[in-house]
Design a protein around this motif. Structure first.
Motif, PDB file in Angstrom:
ATOM      1  N   MET A 130       0.727  -1.230   0.081  1.00  0.00           N
ATOM      2  CA  MET A 130       0.062  -0.045   0.026  1.00  0.00           C
ATOM      3  C   MET A 130       0.989   1.247  -0.013  1.00  0.00           C
ATOM      4  SD  MET A 130      -3.270   0.953   2.655  1.00  0.00           S
ATOM      5  CE  MET A 130      -3.849   2.467   2.683  1.00  0.00           C
TER       6      MET A 130
ATOM      7  N   SER B 215      -3.803   8.017   1.062  1.00  0.00           N
ATOM      8  CA  SER B 215      -3.496   6.908   0.154  1.00  0.00           C
ATOM      9  C   SER B 215      -4.847   6.542  -0.446  1.00  0.00           C
ATOM     10  CB  SER B 215      -2.830   5.804   0.887  1.00  0.00           C
ATOM     11  OG  SER B 215      -2.678   4.699  -0.054  1.00  0.00           O
ATOM     12  N   LEU B 216      -6.049   6.390   0.483  1.00  0.00           N
ATOM     13  CA  LEU B 216      -7.184   5.767   0.090  1.00  0.00           C
ATOM     14  C   LEU B 216      -7.842   6.711  -1.140  1.00  0.00           C
ATOM     15  CD1 LEU B 216      -8.708   4.163   3.181  1.00  0.00           C
ATOM     16  CD2 LEU B 216      -7.768   3.098   1.233  1.00  0.00           C
TER      17      LEU B 216
ATOM     18  N   LEU C 292      -9.487  -2.411   2.536  1.00  0.00           N
ATOM     19  CA  LEU C 292     -10.108  -1.143   1.982  1.00  0.00           C
ATOM     20  C   LEU C 292      -9.458  -0.655   0.658  1.00  0.00           C
ATOM     21  CD1 LEU C 292     -11.052   1.357   5.138  1.00  0.00           C
ATOM     22  CD2 LEU C 292     -12.605   0.180   3.414  1.00  0.00           C
ATOM     23  N   TRP C 293      -8.195  -0.718   1.036  1.00  0.00           N
ATOM     24  CA  TRP C 293      -7.378  -0.140  -0.156  1.00  0.00           C
ATOM     25  C   TRP C 293      -7.322  -1.137  -1.154  1.00  0.00           C
ATOM     26  CZ3 TRP C 293      -2.459  -2.696  -1.736  1.00  0.00           C
ATOM     27  CH2 TRP C 293      -1.607  -1.959  -2.594  1.00  0.00           C
ATOM     28  N   ARG C 294      -7.454  -2.526  -1.056  1.00  0.00           N
ATOM     29  CA  ARG C 294      -7.470  -3.356  -2.182  1.00  0.00           C
ATOM     30  C   ARG C 294      -8.895  -3.175  -2.820  1.00  0.00           C
ATOM     31  NH1 ARG C 294      -4.679  -7.226   1.462  1.00  0.00           N
ATOM     32  NH2 ARG C 294      -2.522  -7.073   0.640  1.00  0.00           N
TER      33      ARG C 294
ATOM     34  N   LYS D 111     -10.813  -0.771  -3.077  1.00  0.00           N
ATOM     35  CA  LYS D 111     -10.493   0.788  -3.921  1.00  0.00           C
ATOM     36  C   LYS D 111      -9.836   0.244  -5.284  1.00  0.00           C
ATOM     37  CE  LYS D 111      -7.564   3.997  -4.050  1.00  0.00           C
ATOM     38  NZ  LYS D 111      -6.709   4.948  -3.695  1.00  0.00           N
TER      39      LYS D 111
ATOM     40  N   HIS E 235     -10.985   0.567  -9.070  1.00  0.00           N
ATOM     41  CA  HIS E 235     -10.161   1.251 -10.227  1.00  0.00           C
ATOM     42  C   HIS E 235      -9.907   0.229 -11.247  1.00  0.00           C
ATOM     43  CE1 HIS E 235      -9.712   5.244  -8.902  1.00  0.00           C
ATOM     44  NE2 HIS E 235      -9.113   4.802  -7.472  1.00  0.00           N
TER      45      HIS E 235
END
Lengths: 278, 284, 291
Positions: free
Chosen positions: A256, A274-275, C281-283, C285, C289
């Protein structure tokens, strides 16, 4: 101006021993700096502190405080006037049963006239926010309050350097916060040189500079953010990252893209950025 | 629990006596003791007693609280009094009241016992007014100040006072620590309550040793902390607290002076303690 | 052993001008098998409470049962109870006293198991020392006073666990240790927990420590239990903890700040879980994308 200077200092607790608690340390602290000294128990950080105000003198090498050599016994008094020290156990450094009498102890020792001592007590208690406890009994105070009284006792001598030898180790979080706020204020508002010995990583973050001690040597020296960015190296000295930094590192390791963060605030900021990117 | 600077006897209150200079109070107590031992007859002791009652009223310490200090040494008083009753060696002008085996009780021995018990009673009550109205810290300051002349013969007055004040300062700390160690050893099954004297003394070792070790550790820490705060003995040292001698102290001294003079007159006028009836008669 | 306290009250120095109410009606149940955390300020009553659990402080108000022991009962076997509820005080190394490590660790056994033979006792001491990560052969004959600070603390803990208490209570066990020392100590407690030691109760100021290690926790305030639940439940109420003047773990503070920015994270507040949830959460997002 250079406040403290170590020139290849070695110190052993045993006579003609080869077991050095401090083993070849060279460093220099400028007036007005806030330096945190980190390291495991037994890494030599407390010994380092006691070498500054001549409670211990080097076996080899030289320590100077504002140019005064700690090996020069005639200078001991003058050095201690300039470099005050607060210790770990809040119960073991008060001599009197009333707060103001305890704060008066230092000024009395250096022969400050009576009227002036009264003013110094007022100033010192004010600086640590303990005016209302002037006539209180130290044994009835909380740990944090006791340490603030101890700081006031040192301040009343009007030193230029304040050394705190694990002075927050025995306190609860509230007490630690109180003490940290006081010393940060002293550093910021009065330009006090602060040398803080600690093993709380989050306290080191509040300093301008961190020194890592390992087996008697100063192995890392730089701004705390830089030190904590070198986490692998830190690990070899058996130190852990501040928790927020550890989380941040885990996130980075998983791919990340977050900026380096050391506190909860910075971490939230980094995650958010980042989010919401892209 | 010895949990405060006000440990021991100190009774917090605002009064004439509380506000007196500790030095004056120490001198007064000494004068009071002199008065007790100067008094040769019961009327002298009655005068001392009246003075005592007056002082207690002035100090605003409840009588019950003052009397409580007697409790601790009541045994000593009774014991000495009884010894005196049986073994009074003086000549007797009358027939013995009891004469059995080695015990002889005479009129004189009874009077003597009562007199002695009264003296001890007054002595304890008088000194306890001092400790009830003066904090240990003030007491230390007072003693230091009074001993100052001894500096001329190189008596370490300052060191003595410092030791006393540090000892006072550490009483609550070490009391807490003792309680904690006792609890910890109890948690490991230590038993401090049962068994004979020797067994109990042995059972205290797991408390005493850690306490001793900790006292040494604290002493070492304190030494460092004092060094760091530029301590280097009495030389060149100033003192922040100054004791102030006031009108109260002067009044107190005058009062005790009056008491002693009165007792001397009573002694001269009335004589010894045995002729009670004659003395009462002579008053009329 | 299940611990059930109902309406527990306690006053220090009753009838004196310094009387202070340490406990004002504590209702708390600690189930067997928990790794329980007790949180609170100095003076919140938490230390007084835990000292009730093995009758170091005698019950004066309310009721308390520890397993089958009814502590309100005057005939309760208090000594036997103490052998089953071990207590490690703050800075336990300051209670070492014997000439050798062997003797110090064996102290509890000699008191509680008077019938135990020499060999059996030596074996128990060996096991206790090895459990805390010390070598019996190296330590046994040494004076406890010549050890390092960390070793002393281990010896002191060995001296409590040598009787294999079913419930182990520790007051600030990690205080004064460096970060690695703290971590090692917690690992040690987890190693003990679940074997003969069924329940661990730690009193701690360190919220991160509670979040990382405990299955449940209680927050003490002014002699009462102000909150009780899993760390996830407690730290989800960060604002209330702040109001009590207490801290929250770094993860909870961070989650709170993210929530203010509209990012909700449901976590148990351990560092690992928190990182996992953020990564999820990041994954999600990134996945969004990619599509």
């Amino acid at each position: 101006m250079e406040a403290v200077r170590f020139d290849n200092v070695k110190f052993s607790y045993e006579e003609d021993g080869q077991d050095y608690a401090v083993n070849g340390v060279s460093l220099s602290v400028e007036e007005g700096e806030f330096v945190a000294v980190l390291g495991r128990n037994g890494s030599g950080k407390s010994t380092l502190a006691k070498l500054i105000n001549a409670l211990l003198v080097p076996t080899e090498g030289k320590v100077t405080v504002f140019g005064m050599d700690t090996l020069d016994a005639k200078m001991t008094f003058e050095i201690r006037k300039n470099a005050g020290m607060v210790f770990q156990n809040p119960d073991n450094q008060t001599v009197a049963s009333v707060v103001e009498d305890d704060v008066a102890f230092g000024p009395e020792n250096i022969g400050v006239p009576r009227e002036e001592i009264g003013k110094r007590i007022e100033f010192a208690l004010d600086a640590v926010g303990m005016q209302e406890f002037r006539h209180a009994t130290p044994s009835r105070l909380s740990g944090g309050q006791k340490q603030r009284v101890a700081i006031a006792g040192v301040l009343a001598i009007l030193p230029k350097i304040m050394i705190l030898d694990e002075s927050t180790a025995m306190l609860d979080p509230r007490g630690r916060r109180e003490v940290m706020e006081v010393i940060k204020r002293l550093n910021r508002e009065r330009g006090m040189t602060v040398i803080l010995i600690t093993h709380f990583m989050d306290e080191a973050l509040q300093a301008d500079r961190a020194i890592v001690m390992h087996r008697g040597e100063a192995v890392m020296d730089g701004p705390p953010e830089e030190i904590f960015a070198r986490s692998e190296e830190l690990e070899t000295y058996n130190l852990t990252l501040p928790r927020a930094a550890a989380v941040c590192k885990a996130l980075q390791a998983a791919g990340m893209p977050v900026n380096n963060a050391f506190t909860a605030e910075e971490l939230a900021e980094a995650i958010c950025a980042s989010l919401q990117r892209g | 629990m010895l949990n405060d600077v006000t440990f021991g006897q100190y009774y917090p209150a605002k009064s004439f006596v509380h506000n007196m200079d500790p030095r004056a109070k120490i001198v007064l107590v000494i004068a009071f003791i002199v008065a007790i031992f100067l008094a040769k007859n019961f009327f002298g002791l009655a005068a001392v007693f009246a003075a005592l009652v007056f002082m207690v009223l002035l100090s605003r310490v409840p009588f019950g609280r003052v009397l409580r200090s007697i409790k601790m040494i009541l045994f000593v008083i009774v014991f000495t009094a009884v010894l005196n009753l049986f073994f009074y060696a003086g000549e007797s002008a009358y027939e013995p009241l009891v004469d059995w085996w080695i015990f002889t009780i005479t009129y004189e021995s009874v009077v003597n016992m009562v007199f002695l018990a009264l003296r001890l009673f007054l002595l304890v009550m008088g000194t306890s007014i001092l400790t009830l109205t003066t904090t240990p810290v003030a007491l230390t300051d007072g003693i230091e100040s009074l001993l100052t002349p001894l500096k001329w013969i190189r008596f370490p007055v300052h060191e003595l006072a410092l030791i006393m004040s540090i000892a006072l300062r550490f009483i609550p700390t070490l009391t807490d620590e003792t309680n904690r160690i006792i609890a910890a050893q109890k948690a490991r099954g230590a038993d401090f309550e049962s068994g004979g004297l020797i067994k109990r003394a042995k059972a205290m070792l797991p408390v005493l040793i850690p306490l001793l070790v900790s006292a040494f550790r604290r002493a070492e820490d304190l030494g460092d902390a004092m060094d760091a705060r530029c301590y280097s003995g009495a030389k060149g040292r100033t003192k922040y607290k100054k004791l102030v001698f006031s009108w109260r102290d002067l009044l107190g001294l005058l009062f005790l002076g009056g008491l002693i003079t009165g007792i001397v007159f009573l002694n001269l006028y009335l004589g010894g303690k045995f002729d009670i009836i004659g003395q009462i008669a002579s008053l009329f | 052993m299940r611990i059930v306290a109902k309406g527990l009250t306690y006053t220090y120095d009753p009838k004196s001008p310094f009387a202070s109410h340490a406990l004002n009606g504590v209702d708390l149940t600690i189930e067997e098998g928990e790794f329980y955390g007790i949180i609170g300020h100095t003076g919140s009553g938490k230390s007084t409470f835990v000292q009730h659990l093995n009758a170091l402080i005698r019950l004066t108000g309310g009721s308390l049962r520890v397993g089958d022991y009814d502590l309100a009962d005057k005939k309760c076997k208090f000594i036997e109870l103490r052998s089953k509820v071990g207590m490690v005080f703050q800075y336990p190394e300051y209670q070492l006293f014997a000439e050798t490590v062997e003797k110090d660790v064996a102290f509890g056994l000699k008191n509680f198991r008077k019938d135990m033979g020499e060999e059996e006792r030596a074996a128990a001491v060996r096991e206790a020392l090895e459990t805390v990560g010390l070598s019996y052969a190296e330590m046994e004959g040494r004076s406890p006073f010549e050890l390092s600070g960390g070793q002393k603390r281990r010896v002191a803990i060995a001296g409590v666990i040598v009787t294999k208490p079913e419930v182990l209570i520790l007051d600030e066990p990690a205080a004064g240790l460096d970060p690695l020392g703290k971590q090692e100590l917690m690992e040690l407690l987890h190693r003990i927990h679940g074997g003969w030691c069924k329940t661990v109760v730690i009193v701690s100021h360190d919220m991160d420590e509670i979040a990382e290690n405990c299955t449940r926790a209680a927050v003490f305030s002014e002699g009462r239990v102000a909150m009780e639940g899993t760390p996830a439940e407690i730290f989800a109420r960060s604002e209330e903890l702040f109001a009590l003047g207490l801290d929250v773990p770094v993860t909870a503070r961070c989650a709170l700040l993210l929530k203010e920015r509209g990012i909700g994270i449901e976590t148990d507040y351990t560092c690992r879980d928190f990182a996992d949830k953020v990564l999820a959460l990041w994954r999600a997002k990134e996945g969004g994308h990619a599509q």
